[in-house]
Design an enzyme around this catalytic site. Sequence first.
Site, short mmCIF file in Angstrom:
data_model
loop_
_atom_site.label_atom_id
_atom_site.label_comp_id
_atom_site.label_asym_id
_atom_site.label_seq_id
_atom_site.Cartn_x
_atom_site.Cartn_y
_atom_site.Cartn_z
N GLY A 129 -3.97 0.86 7.21
CA GLY A 129 -4.87 1.13 5.94
C GLY A 129 -5.28 -0.08 5.61
N ASP A 181 2.08 -4.17 1.27
CA ASP A 181 3.47 -4.04 1.19
C ASP A 181 4.38 -5.43 1.15
OD1 ASP A 181 2.67 -1.28 0.96
OD2 ASP A 181 3.14 -1.05 3.17
O1 F6P Z 1 0.90 0.23 3.92
C1 F6P Z 1 0.23 0.22 2.93
C2 F6P Z 1 0.30 1.53 2.18
O2 F6P Z 1 -0.88 1.49 1.03
C3 F6P Z 1 1.39 1.88 1.56
O3 F6P Z 1 1.98 1.01 0.55
C4 F6P Z 1 1.44 3.41 1.36
O4 F6P Z 1 2.85 4.12 1.57
C5 F6P Z 1 0.26 3.69 2.18
O5 F6P Z 1 -0.02 2.77 2.96
C6 F6P Z 1 -0.48 5.06 1.98
O6 F6P Z 1 -1.31 5.26 3.12
P1 F6P Z 1 -2.45 6.51 2.80
O7 F6P Z 1 -3.61 5.70 2.36
O8 F6P Z 1 -2.71 6.46 4.51
O9 F6P Z 1 -1.99 7.38 2.35
#
Ligand code: F6P
Length: 365
Positions: free
Chosen positions: A17, A144
């Site tokens: 991400g 995170d």
């Molecule tokens: O790891 C970063 C993060 O933003 C988390 O806090 C969250 O659970 C996840 O990625 C969300 O991922 P995506 O944008 O792929 O749904």
Amino acid sequence: MAKKEAIRRIGVLTGGGDCPGLNAVIRGVAKPAEDYGMSVYGICDGFEGFVEGKARELSNADVSGILARGGTILGSSNKGDPFHWPVEVNGKIEIQDKSEAAIKNYISWGLDALIAIGGDGTMHICNKLSKMGVNVIGVPKTIDNDLEATDVTFGHDSAVYVVATSLDRLHTTAASHHRVLVVEVMGRYAGWIALNGGLAGGADIILIPEIPFSWESVAKKIHERELMGKKFSLVCVAEGAKPIGGELTTRGSDIKRTDPIQLGGIGKVVADKIEELTGKETRVTILGHLQRGGSPTPYDRILSTKFGAFAIDLVAQKKFGKMVALKGNEIKNVKIEDAISRHKLVDPEGQAVSVAKAVGISFGD
Ligand code: F6P
């Protein structure tokens, strides 16, 4: 893989991400690279582009003016693990190993080293590629802040800033309408964003994965505030928080992702239950990707630039298989294989939690 003497050409990719500060790292790598006489090849869309052969030259002009820009100029993906590559076969998803395709591209692009900027999933891939002979350096990112090997990951401070300023805004409207406002924040299985954002934004209740909460305790805190004449409350809940004996709240799963579980939804569960238990009008705001987008804070710009510049120094010194890390006030390196899978969680007995409790914040425990 045959080892070349001089490092002439390096690949850079951003995996997983996105988060604020990725461009600042790319710039921190690419600018000093020129002084080292290295050319930089930008691999597009993370490891997906590594396997599929999507890349382009990155000149100094390409990285000029991107310090404060959010996202990543290279694109990213959290579905492109070369060792866990989903392919549709007869209408079904089959997982295949495409690492040889990635190695082929590494060789055909003429790369001498790879700098991979990403979270734990990216570091796992880096570790495996390193064992296959790729000269890898990892740079840790994630809003995170859950990687144990570094004191802080860049992106976290920017996410905390979004949470804190959102709580500031919600404060005035909550107070005006005598409401309980619940804010759901990201963080996966760690409560750092909720804890730090909640502390900075003056939340009354912070719910984190590391401290399972009781509904009674949450309702009691709101009731106590009422008795003190505070007719509103702010609740900051991490997406991975759960009640004592309860389960994680998820919104689905996706086998194509490095971690298939998609967290989300606990904010509404908490708001509904608070309304039921207290009779107070309760609303939920899900901050979602607002926490990942936009310009990095000055702290993240500085940390990202330091990480990038340190990573290229490691390449020049041929110290491969390492991950850049912040230790105290210094940037150091750790072995990637020692860094992976060691998650940093909030210590329920630690200083941050006890300080929060000292100023009257409830964790619902
Ligand atoms: O790891 C970063 C993060 O933003 C988390 O806090 C969250 O659970 C996840 O990625 C969300 O991922 P995506 O944008 O792929 O749904």
